[in-house]
Design a protein around this motif. Sequence first.
Motif, PDB file in Angstrom:
ATOM      1  N   ILE A   1     -13.212  -1.845  -1.934  1.00 32.19           N
ATOM      2  CA  ILE A   1     -13.499  -1.839  -3.374  1.00 32.19           C
ATOM      3  C   ILE A   1     -14.168  -0.531  -3.762  1.00 32.19           C
ATOM      4  O   ILE A   1     -13.825   0.096  -4.761  1.00 32.19           O
ATOM      5  CB  ILE A   1     -14.377  -3.052  -3.726  1.00 32.19           C
ATOM      6  CG1 ILE A   1     -13.586  -4.331  -3.514  1.00 32.19           C
ATOM      7  CG2 ILE A   1     -14.870  -2.958  -5.152  1.00 32.19           C
ATOM      8  CD1 ILE A   1     -14.426  -5.566  -3.414  1.00 32.19           C
ATOM      9  N   GLY A   2     -15.120  -0.095  -2.919  1.00 28.49           N
ATOM     10  CA  GLY A   2     -15.814   1.152  -3.211  1.00 28.49           C
ATOM     11  C   GLY A   2     -14.901   2.360  -3.138  1.00 28.49           C
ATOM     12  O   GLY A   2     -14.974   3.262  -3.970  1.00 28.49           O
TER      13      GLY A   2
ATOM     14  N   ILE B   1     -21.770  -0.359  -5.124  1.00 27.91           N
ATOM     15  CA  ILE B   1     -21.147   0.611  -6.029  1.00 27.91           C
ATOM     16  C   ILE B   1     -20.911  -0.013  -7.398  1.00 27.91           C
ATOM     17  O   ILE B   1     -21.084   0.632  -8.424  1.00 27.91           O
ATOM     18  CB  ILE B   1     -19.819   1.107  -5.415  1.00 27.91           C
ATOM     19  CG1 ILE B   1     -20.139   1.964  -4.196  1.00 27.91           C
ATOM     20  CG2 ILE B   1     -19.029   1.889  -6.414  1.00 27.91           C
ATOM     21  CD1 ILE B   1     -18.953   2.526  -3.513  1.00 27.91           C
TER      22      ILE B   1
ATOM     23  N   ILE C   1      -6.505  14.294  -0.544  1.00 28.48           N
ATOM     24  CA  ILE C   1      -5.786  15.569  -0.617  1.00 28.48           C
ATOM     25  C   ILE C   1      -4.556  15.536   0.298  1.00 28.48           C
ATOM     26  O   ILE C   1      -3.485  16.018  -0.059  1.00 28.48           O
ATOM     27  CB  ILE C   1      -6.728  16.725  -0.245  1.00 28.48           C
ATOM     28  CG1 ILE C   1      -7.789  16.870  -1.332  1.00 28.48           C
ATOM     29  CG2 ILE C   1      -5.962  18.025  -0.075  1.00 28.48           C
ATOM     30  CD1 ILE C   1      -8.891  17.810  -0.992  1.00 28.48           C
TER      31      ILE C   1
ATOM     32  N   ALA D   1     -18.083   8.672   5.075  1.00 25.49           N
ATOM     33  CA  ALA D   1     -16.854   8.055   4.568  1.00 25.49           C
ATOM     34  C   ALA D   1     -16.354   8.776   3.322  1.00 25.49           C
ATOM     35  O   ALA D   1     -15.149   8.870   3.083  1.00 25.49           O
ATOM     36  CB  ALA D   1     -17.099   6.582   4.254  1.00 25.49           C
ATOM     37  N   LEU D   2     -17.297   9.313   2.550  1.00 25.44           N
ATOM     38  CA  LEU D   2     -16.936  10.023   1.328  1.00 25.44           C
ATOM     39  C   LEU D   2     -16.041  11.221   1.638  1.00 25.44           C
ATOM     40  O   LEU D   2     -15.023  11.444   0.970  1.00 25.44           O
ATOM     41  CB  LEU D   2     -18.228  10.475   0.638  1.00 25.44           C
ATOM     42  CG  LEU D   2     -18.083  11.254  -0.643  1.00 25.44           C
ATOM     43  CD1 LEU D   2     -17.392  10.400  -1.673  1.00 25.44           C
ATOM     44  CD2 LEU D   2     -19.446  11.680  -1.151  1.00 25.44           C
ATOM     45  N   VAL D   3     -16.411  11.989   2.693  1.00 30.23           N
ATOM     46  CA  VAL D   3     -15.605  13.148   3.074  1.00 30.23           C
ATOM     47  C   VAL D   3     -14.236  12.693   3.547  1.00 30.23           C
ATOM     48  O   VAL D   3     -13.214  13.273   3.175  1.00 30.23           O
ATOM     49  CB  VAL D   3     -16.318  13.950   4.184  1.00 30.23           C
ATOM     50  CG1 VAL D   3     -15.428  15.066   4.687  1.00 30.23           C
ATOM     51  CG2 VAL D   3     -17.624  14.506   3.681  1.00 30.23           C
TER      52      VAL D   3
ATOM     53  N   SER E   1      -3.477   3.729  -2.464  1.00 30.34           N
ATOM     54  CA  SER E   1      -4.105   2.870  -1.470  1.00 30.34           C
ATOM     55  C   SER E   1      -3.859   3.337  -0.038  1.00 30.34           C
ATOM     56  O   SER E   1      -4.609   2.968   0.849  1.00 30.34           O
ATOM     57  CB  SER E   1      -3.641   1.433  -1.654  1.00 30.34           C
ATOM     58  OG  SER E   1      -2.306   1.398  -2.004  1.00 30.34           O
TER      59      SER E   1
ATOM     60  N   PHE F   1      -5.526  21.613   5.701  1.00 29.91           N
ATOM     61  CA  PHE F   1      -6.614  21.620   4.729  1.00 29.91           C
ATOM     62  C   PHE F   1      -7.969  21.802   5.416  1.00 29.91           C
ATOM     63  O   PHE F   1      -8.836  22.517   4.924  1.00 29.91           O
ATOM     64  CB  PHE F   1      -6.592  20.320   3.940  1.00 29.91           C
ATOM     65  CG  PHE F   1      -7.786  20.156   3.074  1.00 29.91           C
ATOM     66  CD1 PHE F   1      -7.939  20.939   1.949  1.00 29.91           C
ATOM     67  CD2 PHE F   1      -8.776  19.245   3.397  1.00 29.91           C
ATOM     68  CE1 PHE F   1      -9.057  20.807   1.161  1.00 29.91           C
ATOM     69  CE2 PHE F   1      -9.887  19.112   2.608  1.00 29.91           C
ATOM     70  CZ  PHE F   1     -10.031  19.898   1.487  1.00 29.91           C
TER      71      PHE F   1
ATOM     72  N   ILE G   1     -12.796   3.734  -6.100  1.00 35.84           N
ATOM     73  CA  ILE G   1     -13.388   4.581  -7.132  1.00 35.84           C
ATOM     74  C   ILE G   1     -13.114   6.060  -6.853  1.00 35.84           C
ATOM     75  O   ILE G   1     -12.973   6.857  -7.776  1.00 35.84           O
ATOM     76  CB  ILE G   1     -14.890   4.264  -7.224  1.00 35.84           C
ATOM     77  CG1 ILE G   1     -15.039   2.862  -7.801  1.00 35.84           C
ATOM     78  CG2 ILE G   1     -15.626   5.275  -8.070  1.00 35.84           C
ATOM     79  CD1 ILE G   1     -16.377   2.273  -7.637  1.00 35.84           C
ATOM     80  N   PHE G   2     -12.975   6.435  -5.594  1.00 41.26           N
ATOM     81  CA  PHE G   2     -12.719   7.834  -5.249  1.00 41.26           C
ATOM     82  C   PHE G   2     -11.234   8.121  -5.101  1.00 41.26           C
ATOM     83  O   PHE G   2     -10.847   9.048  -4.401  1.00 41.26           O
ATOM     84  CB  PHE G   2     -13.444   8.205  -3.956  1.00 41.26           C
ATOM     85  CG  PHE G   2     -14.920   8.101  -4.072  1.00 41.26           C
ATOM     86  CD1 PHE G   2     -15.641   9.077  -4.722  1.00 41.26           C
ATOM     87  CD2 PHE G   2     -15.590   7.014  -3.562  1.00 41.26           C
ATOM     88  CE1 PHE G   2     -17.007   8.978  -4.858  1.00 41.26           C
ATOM     89  CE2 PHE G   2     -16.951   6.906  -3.690  1.00 41.26           C
ATOM     90  CZ  PHE G   2     -17.658   7.890  -4.337  1.00 41.26           C
TER      91      PHE G   2
ATOM     92  N   CYS H   1       0.811  -1.217   0.000  1.00 45.79           N
ATOM     93  CA  CYS H   1       0.000   0.000   0.000  1.00 45.79           C
ATOM     94  C   CYS H   1       0.843   1.266   0.000  1.00 45.79           C
ATOM     95  O   CYS H   1       0.300   2.364  -0.079  1.00 45.79           O
ATOM     96  CB  CYS H   1      -0.914   0.051   1.214  1.00 45.79           C
ATOM     97  SG  CYS H   1      -2.241  -1.092   1.115  1.00 45.79           S
TER      98      CYS H   1
ATOM     99  N   GLN I   1     -13.053   1.225 -12.152  1.00 50.61           N
ATOM    100  CA  GLN I   1     -13.476   2.558 -12.580  1.00 50.61           C
ATOM    101  C   GLN I   1     -12.767   2.959 -13.870  1.00 50.61           C
ATOM    102  O   GLN I   1     -13.381   3.468 -14.800  1.00 50.61           O
ATOM    103  CB  GLN I   1     -13.181   3.544 -11.446  1.00 50.61           C
ATOM    104  CG  GLN I   1     -13.229   4.995 -11.831  1.00 50.61           C
ATOM    105  CD  GLN I   1     -14.652   5.509 -11.862  1.00 50.61           C
ATOM    106  OE1 GLN I   1     -15.586   4.750 -11.973  1.00 50.61           O
ATOM    107  NE2 GLN I   1     -14.789   6.805 -11.773  1.00 50.61           N
TER     108      GLN I   1
ATOM    109  N   PHE J   1     -16.182  19.586  -3.736  1.00 52.19           N
ATOM    110  CA  PHE J   1     -14.775  19.230  -3.563  1.00 52.19           C
ATOM    111  C   PHE J   1     -14.010  19.428  -4.866  1.00 52.19           C
ATOM    112  O   PHE J   1     -12.925  20.003  -4.876  1.00 52.19           O
ATOM    113  CB  PHE J   1     -14.639  17.778  -3.099  1.00 52.19           C
ATOM    114  CG  PHE J   1     -14.348  17.656  -1.646  1.00 52.19           C
ATOM    115  CD1 PHE J   1     -13.061  17.839  -1.171  1.00 52.19           C
ATOM    116  CD2 PHE J   1     -15.358  17.365  -0.747  1.00 52.19           C
ATOM    117  CE1 PHE J   1     -12.784  17.725   0.176  1.00 52.19           C
ATOM    118  CE2 PHE J   1     -15.086  17.253   0.596  1.00 52.19           C
ATOM    119  CZ  PHE J   1     -13.803  17.438   1.059  1.00 52.19           C
TER     120      PHE J   1
ATOM    121  N   LEU K   1     -12.093  11.796   0.610  1.00 48.94           N
ATOM    122  CA  LEU K   1     -11.706  12.963  -0.190  1.00 48.94           C
ATOM    123  C   LEU K   1     -10.632  13.778   0.525  1.00 48.94           C
ATOM    124  O   LEU K   1      -9.674  14.255  -0.090  1.00 48.94           O
ATOM    125  CB  LEU K   1     -12.930  13.827  -0.488  1.00 48.94           C
ATOM    126  CG  LEU K   1     -13.936  13.224  -1.465  1.00 48.94           C
ATOM    127  CD1 LEU K   1     -15.152  14.113  -1.633  1.00 48.94           C
ATOM    128  CD2 LEU K   1     -13.297  12.965  -2.809  1.00 48.94           C
ATOM    129  N   VAL K   2     -10.781  13.925   1.853  1.00 51.21           N
ATOM    130  CA  VAL K   2      -9.781  14.688   2.618  1.00 51.21           C
ATOM    131  C   VAL K   2      -8.446  13.952   2.602  1.00 51.21           C
ATOM    132  O   VAL K   2      -7.393  14.563   2.389  1.00 51.21           O
ATOM    133  CB  VAL K   2     -10.265  14.930   4.062  1.00 51.21           C
ATOM    134  CG1 VAL K   2      -9.145  15.471   4.915  1.00 51.21           C
ATOM    135  CG2 VAL K   2     -11.432  15.896   4.068  1.00 51.21           C
TER     136      VAL K   2
END
Lengths: 265, 263
Positions: free
Chosen positions: B205-206, A120, B126, B117-119, B132, A50, B209-210, A33, B220, A225, B122-123
């Motif tokens: 796995i999900g 998903i 960045i 979890a999305l936030v 991974s 951030f 994608i992000f 990883c 993806q 975002f 994304l954070v």
Amino acid sequence: MKGQATYSFKRYRKFVLPLILLIAVTEGAAIVCGATFDKLETGIVKGLSFLQFMFPPDWAAFKDMLEPAFQSITIAALGTIFGTILSVVFAVLAASNISHSWVRNTARFLIGLERSVPEIVILLLLIAAFGLGSMPGIVSLTLGCIGMLGKLLADIIEEIDPAMIESMESLGANKLQIIWFGVMPQIIPNLVSYALFRFEINIRLSVILGAIGAGGIGYELDYSFSMLQYHRAFTAMIVVMVMIFCTERLSYMLRKKFKVEGALQ
Amino acid sequence: MPSKRYKQKATIFMVSAIVILVACIYLNFNPIMIFTEFHYVRDLLGEMFMPNYQILYENTSTGISILQTLSMAFLGTLYGGLIAFVLAFLAASNTMPYKAVRIITQVFVSMLRVIPALVVVLVFVIAVGPGSFSGVLTLVIVTIGSFAKLFTEIIENVESGPGEAIFSVGASRLQVIRYSIIPQIMPSFIANLLYAFDVNMRAAIGLGIFGGGGIGFQLQMAKSVLHYKDVTALITIIIILVILVEKLSDYLRKRILGEGKLG
């Protein structure tokens, strides 16, 4: 360590080998990883600065968030409702005391197959077929329900007292009557409890699915975002947090009301 | 004449049907469309077959991405579980005497629970860059959020007898934890971690994608360049992977908890 019987090597020997194995696997996984503590250190500093960037939330965007949030909730609710109805059908088909063995095995196989495909992935395929919109989102959440609720309900139906079914059969009830008057009343408390639990999961999923293209608050979040509008993203994040918190409380309260033995806590 | 109860039921049914209908119209969702527009699905399926398994040996990135997804789930579960373990002791009323610490820990854990979890992903993308590692960190946060509370409840539900017995003969608070509480919670702790690994595997796995890397990212990519034959191959690999992990986790849990104790 000689002399100290309680801390002798012998006593801890059976932990040493698994521990070495665990450390080796962890190291291997970390290499794959690219996970290092240096990276974590710089990452945390960067992440915190951030987060400062995101602060304060953009309250002017708050009213733009309400409709997407409502859409997300509706998507999750519809997915849960349709999914619950379908999963009852699948559960009845997958219960060995009601269905023939080949029907049961087919239904169990389909449920198991669905369980192993993440929502998903289903959404990505549906978007590839039907294009963006709330419809792929609802359908993927519906299918997601079948995998989880179908299996749980089928197990519950299989535990129903066989004497009940036999006595109904002896009175001349047909299959549908047995299911409607014998099986359904018994599984309703569990059904409600599982459906509420699934609704919680679906609310969280609808946010993620929204970001991929099912619309709703997840889309707002992802869009803010990628447009670098972090204050707006923070507002969306607060709305999502309130949404998740409220559904969790609501579902907890309702489940307490429908208190059932063996149901999910 | 229909009975009163029948009328009541019919009303509830009608109202819920109308609400569902309105919701469907609001979202522009027409379930019948799945069948009328089924030719899209057929076209897609036509493009998806036969799965192109050559990606497995032609391109090493597929194999690496499988390993990455497994490693993400493993590291996320391990570190998330360990942190949740420590937090649980700080939040449980029978191991933490100071109320302030308990409340702070509980508030912190519930904050982690509600952050989407999305936030988080994304954070982290960045903060540490896509790949991974950001997926691992997200899984750590998600695991803490969902398991710290559970562990707290497990700790609070241990039998107090053994602990009180050794406390009465002079054991310190830490010794009570070490010799009375930990032996009691260890089996269910490990069983829950195995379950968490199963859950995190799907989540990993999900996350791909992000920008979380792993097989989700490969999927993806294959989808966005319209290589649907690769998509089919990757999906079958994902299904096999998820089933294997689930079976392994079930088997180990059964061995640890004993048959019939699976919750």
